[in-house]
Design a protein around this motif. Structure first.
Motif, PDB file in Angstrom:
ATOM      1  N   ASP A   1      -6.135   0.933   5.048  1.00  0.00           N
ATOM      2  CA  ASP A   1      -5.204   2.027   5.450  1.00  0.00           C
ATOM      3  C   ASP A   1      -3.828   2.842   5.350  1.00  0.00           C
ATOM      4  O   ASP A   1      -3.279   3.429   5.978  1.00  0.00           O
ATOM      5  N   THR A   2      -4.395   3.354   4.512  1.00  0.00           N
ATOM      6  CA  THR A   2      -3.066   3.581   3.659  1.00  0.00           C
ATOM      7  C   THR A   2      -2.997   5.413   4.448  1.00  0.00           C
ATOM      8  O   THR A   2      -3.431   5.997   5.440  1.00  0.00           O
ATOM      9  N   ALA A   3      -1.224   5.578   4.828  1.00  0.00           N
ATOM     10  CA  ALA A   3      -1.146   6.785   5.266  1.00  0.00           C
ATOM     11  C   ALA A   3      -1.872   7.916   3.956  1.00  0.00           C
ATOM     12  O   ALA A   3      -0.999   7.996   3.496  1.00  0.00           O
ATOM     13  N   LEU A   4      -0.949   9.459   5.069  1.00  0.00           N
ATOM     14  CA  LEU A   4      -1.686  10.447   4.318  1.00  0.00           C
ATOM     15  C   LEU A   4      -0.353  11.106   4.885  1.00  0.00           C
ATOM     16  O   LEU A   4      -0.286  11.786   5.616  1.00  0.00           O
TER      17      LEU A   4
ATOM     18  N   CYS B   1       4.554   3.336  22.254  1.00  0.00           N
ATOM     19  CA  CYS B   1       3.485   3.131  22.035  1.00  0.00           C
ATOM     20  C   CYS B   1       3.151   2.432  20.426  1.00  0.00           C
ATOM     21  O   CYS B   1       3.677   3.706  19.867  1.00  0.00           O
ATOM     22  N   PRO B   2       2.678   1.443  19.854  1.00  0.00           N
ATOM     23  CA  PRO B   2       2.685   1.091  18.790  1.00  0.00           C
ATOM     24  C   PRO B   2       1.637   2.369  17.950  1.00  0.00           C
ATOM     25  O   PRO B   2       0.761   2.094  18.136  1.00  0.00           O
ATOM     26  N   ILE B   3       2.174   2.062  16.978  1.00  0.00           N
ATOM     27  CA  ILE B   3       1.467   3.328  16.170  1.00  0.00           C
ATOM     28  C   ILE B   3       1.213   2.417  14.735  1.00  0.00           C
ATOM     29  O   ILE B   3       2.647   2.633  13.397  1.00  0.00           O
ATOM     30  N   PRO B   4      -0.057   2.564  14.650  1.00  0.00           N
ATOM     31  CA  PRO B   4      -0.531   1.614  13.140  1.00  0.00           C
ATOM     32  C   PRO B   4       0.619   2.808  11.952  1.00  0.00           C
ATOM     33  O   PRO B   4       0.256   3.563  11.522  1.00  0.00           O
TER      34      PRO B   4
ATOM     35  N   LEU C   1       0.739  -1.325   0.168  1.00  0.00           N
ATOM     36  CA  LEU C   1      -0.281  -0.181   0.089  1.00  0.00           C
ATOM     37  C   LEU C   1       1.040   1.596   0.310  1.00  0.00           C
ATOM     38  O   LEU C   1       0.474   2.215  -0.098  1.00  0.00           O
ATOM     39  N   HIS C   2       2.077   1.320   0.453  1.00  0.00           N
ATOM     40  CA  HIS C   2       3.192   2.478   0.635  1.00  0.00           C
ATOM     41  C   HIS C   2       3.946   2.253   0.086  1.00  0.00           C
ATOM     42  O   HIS C   2       5.166   2.995   0.094  1.00  0.00           O
ATOM     43  N   THR C   3       4.165   1.658  -1.256  1.00  0.00           N
ATOM     44  CA  THR C   3       5.617   1.469  -1.830  1.00  0.00           C
ATOM     45  C   THR C   3       5.124   2.526  -3.217  1.00  0.00           C
ATOM     46  O   THR C   3       4.324   3.528  -3.636  1.00  0.00           O
TER      47      THR C   3
ATOM     48  N   LEU D   1     -10.967   7.052  -4.992  1.00  0.00           N
ATOM     49  CA  LEU D   1     -10.396   7.714  -3.281  1.00  0.00           C
ATOM     50  C   LEU D   1     -10.426   7.124  -1.919  1.00  0.00           C
ATOM     51  O   LEU D   1      -9.870   7.171  -1.338  1.00  0.00           O
ATOM     52  N   GLU D   2     -11.671   7.417  -2.175  1.00  0.00           N
ATOM     53  CA  GLU D   2     -12.903   7.105  -0.838  1.00  0.00           C
ATOM     54  C   GLU D   2     -12.219   5.981  -0.743  1.00  0.00           C
ATOM     55  O   GLU D   2     -12.603   5.704   0.723  1.00  0.00           O
ATOM     56  N   LEU D   3     -12.904   4.608  -0.989  1.00  0.00           N
ATOM     57  CA  LEU D   3     -12.502   3.324  -1.505  1.00  0.00           C
ATOM     58  C   LEU D   3     -11.031   3.451  -0.681  1.00  0.00           C
ATOM     59  O   LEU D   3     -10.606   3.008   0.458  1.00  0.00           O
ATOM     60  N   LEU D   4      -9.660   4.126  -1.582  1.00  0.00           N
ATOM     61  CA  LEU D   4      -8.129   4.489  -0.931  1.00  0.00           C
ATOM     62  C   LEU D   4      -8.503   4.366   0.203  1.00  0.00           C
ATOM     63  O   LEU D   4      -7.287   3.722   1.850  1.00  0.00           O
ATOM     64  N   LEU D   5      -8.935   5.769   1.193  1.00  0.00           N
ATOM     65  CA  LEU D   5      -9.456   6.387   1.867  1.00  0.00           C
ATOM     66  C   LEU D   5      -9.319   5.529   3.626  1.00  0.00           C
ATOM     67  O   LEU D   5      -9.238   5.305   4.596  1.00  0.00           O
TER      68      LEU D   5
END
Ligand code: ZN
Ligand code: ZN
Ligand code: ZN
Length: 514
Positions: A74-77, A150-153, A33-35, A67-71
């Motif tokens: 767990d996509t980071a912004l 604290c683990p942060i997703p 997802l974050h490539t 865009l909504e679906l992707l958000l």
């Protein structure tokens, strides 16, 4: 990944097919997802591409659904994606709102973690406020949480792991370009006050005063009329001085209204044939054309000090540089477009604003005569007004040109009719003023020094005869080079509007090669 560095998510988004995208997202892990592809683009950047959105038709925009679906995944912004996705030239207004909402949801989750993990005192130190969404403090909150183990997703991280950069962590309002989107962000809980306005202007001022090509590009995306009104409605300080220390030079004493006008003028080239995104309210018109909102500058271009209009003219001169005696028509055209846009809803008011004609003619005549400014400058290499001593020096050295300026201004005032409409004034500017300035240029170029002047000059050591070729960078040649360069970078910007390419040479990279 394929040879372009694209992951299945990138490719799925290319299809713009919701069924395909949701299947791929179901089987995707955080890494895919974050490539980033070979051009440094995340999947989310594909979803904000202008080609995927329908401008205007906001309800049924297919790109917005993707865009909504992707958000929802767990996509980071990341800040870079946010900056890109909120550009006026990309995405659509609805898409801008979807991005802001996605960001607000992520920041809310981060805030919940802060409430679970951090003590009230720590939260207070980090300015975590129950009714506000984390904004500029988000990075500090995240660092504090990480320090506590604290683990942060991944989706809550607002900066890329590989760069670790929080440099671009900026106020959400500094990315926004329209009043509608600003209002939406405000309703979601992003806090806005005079402090945020000052931060916003401080960021804008830094970008405008920079001469790097990336920042230069930003000047071509000014904030809009609707955003300016929104600020006027939400702040009391649009016409108040920005606090000392928040501007690129401590000696600049202007207000947000000056920066609004400066940014509008600097984008004059880009705005050719442009229509403002809404009409100016009367309150905004009074702020934009205030005669009393002045700093303490003294200059032949604006003897009463810098008003917001002076910064608009400074911006237009910057966008039309280099200014020569034949720039009259293009200056007049650009000024007509912007000023007509500003007055569009209040044409009847122009009879109360006849003084702007005098101010415009004075400013441009002084710039065309090549007089150095003694006032502050807010675009490219920002600086405060010249110290008294230098002011006196210029006054002495350029006394001939200053005299010429005043006599030309008297001449123009005698020739110009009273009570002109905007179109009459600009028609006069093109037909009378621009021609006269061209004539002045020719007269100055053909002027010969008298024998006595030559002897006086030689007596103080000036060498008047030069043998061999003229030195590099002098005379008309340098003008041609500057002109070509300006056009080249304009063309590069045009190309970027069509398709952004991080590998396209930038002005900076070329300069290191030459
Ligand atoms: Zn859309
Ligand atoms: Zn000046
Ligand atoms: Zn000034």
């Amino acid at each position: 990944m394929n040879y372009c560095g694209q992951s299945p998510v990138h490719l799925a988004i290319e299809t713009q097919n919701l069924a395909v995208i949701s299947v791929i997202l179901d089987y995707t892990d955080a890494e895919a997802l974050h490539t980033i592809d070979n051009r440094g683009r995340y999947s989310i950047d594909y979803a904000t591409r202008p080609g995927n959105h329908t401008k205007g038709a906001q309800v049924d925009c297919g790109g917005c659904k993707v865009l909504e679906l992707l958000l929802q995944s767990d996509t980071a912004l990341f800040p870079a994606s946010l900056l890109l996705g909120l550009k006026p030239s990309r995405n659509c207004i609805q898409g801008h709102k979807i991005l802001i909402k996605g960001l607000a949801e992520r920041r809310e989750k981060l805030k919940q973690l802060a409430y679970q993990t951090l003590s009230p005192a720590e939260r207070q130190g980090l300015q975590v406020h129950p009714a506000r969404i984390l904004d500029q403090n988000a990075t500090r909150v995240r660092h504090q949480l990480e320090a506590r183990g604290c683990p942060i997703p991944m989706s809550l991280k607002g900066y890329a792991e590989n760069t670790g950069s929080s440099r671009v962590q900026k106020l959400i309002y500094s990315h926004i370009c329209s009043g509608e989107v600003a209002e939406y962000a405000h309703q979601l809980g992003f806090h806005y006050s005079d402090n945020e306005l000052a931060d916003f202007v401080s960021i804008l001022a830094t970008r405008m005063s920079s001469n790097s090509v990336h920042e230069y590009r930003y000047i071509n995306n000014p904030f809009s009329f609707s955003y300016f009104f929104w600020m006027i409605d939400h702040c009391t300080s649009v016409s108040s001085r920005i606090p000392a220390g928040q501007l690129p030079s401590p000696h600049i004493e202007v207000t947000p209204a000056h920066y609004f006008m400066g940014s509008l003028g600097a984008s004059a080239n880009r705005n050719r044939g442009w229509t403002p995104d809404c009409s100016l309210t009367l309150a905004a018109l009074e702020i934009a054309f205030s005669e009393t909102n002045v700093d303490r500058c003294r200059c032949w271009c604006s003897p009463g000090g810098c008003i917001p209009l002076v910064k608009l003219l400074e911006g237009i001169c910057w966008s039309k540089r280099p200014i020569t005696f034949s720039s009259g028509r293009s200056l007049s055209q650009a000024t007509e477009e912007v000023i007509t846009g500003l007055f569009s809803a209040h044409m009847g008011k122009i009879s109360e604003y006849q003084w702007i004609y005098v101010a415009i003619i004075r400013h441009y005549t002084s710039v065309m005569l090549g007089l150095r400014h003694a006032c502050c400058s807010i675009i490219e290499n920002a600086s405060g007004p010249l110290p008294e001593e230098e002011y006196r020096e210029i006054e002495e050295e350029d006394s001939f040109l200053l005299g010429l300026l005043e006599s030309l201004l008297t001449e123009f005032e005698c020739e110009r009719r009273n009570d002109m409409r905007l179109e009459d004034f600009f028609a006069w500017m093109r037909s009378v003023w621009a021609l006269r300035m061209r004539e002045v240029g020719q007269e100055l170029a053909s002027q010969r020094l008298t024998d006595q002047q030559l002897q006086d000059a030689e007596a103080i050591g000036v060498v008047l005869r030069v043998h061999g070729p003229p030195p590099m960078g002098s005379g008309s040649n340098s003008r041609v080079v500057e002109l070509t360069e300006g056009d080249l970078w304009d063309a590069m910007d045009e190309l970027d509007k069509i398709a952004t390419d991080p590998e396209r040479p930038t002005k900076g990279s070329l300069e290191t090669h030459t």
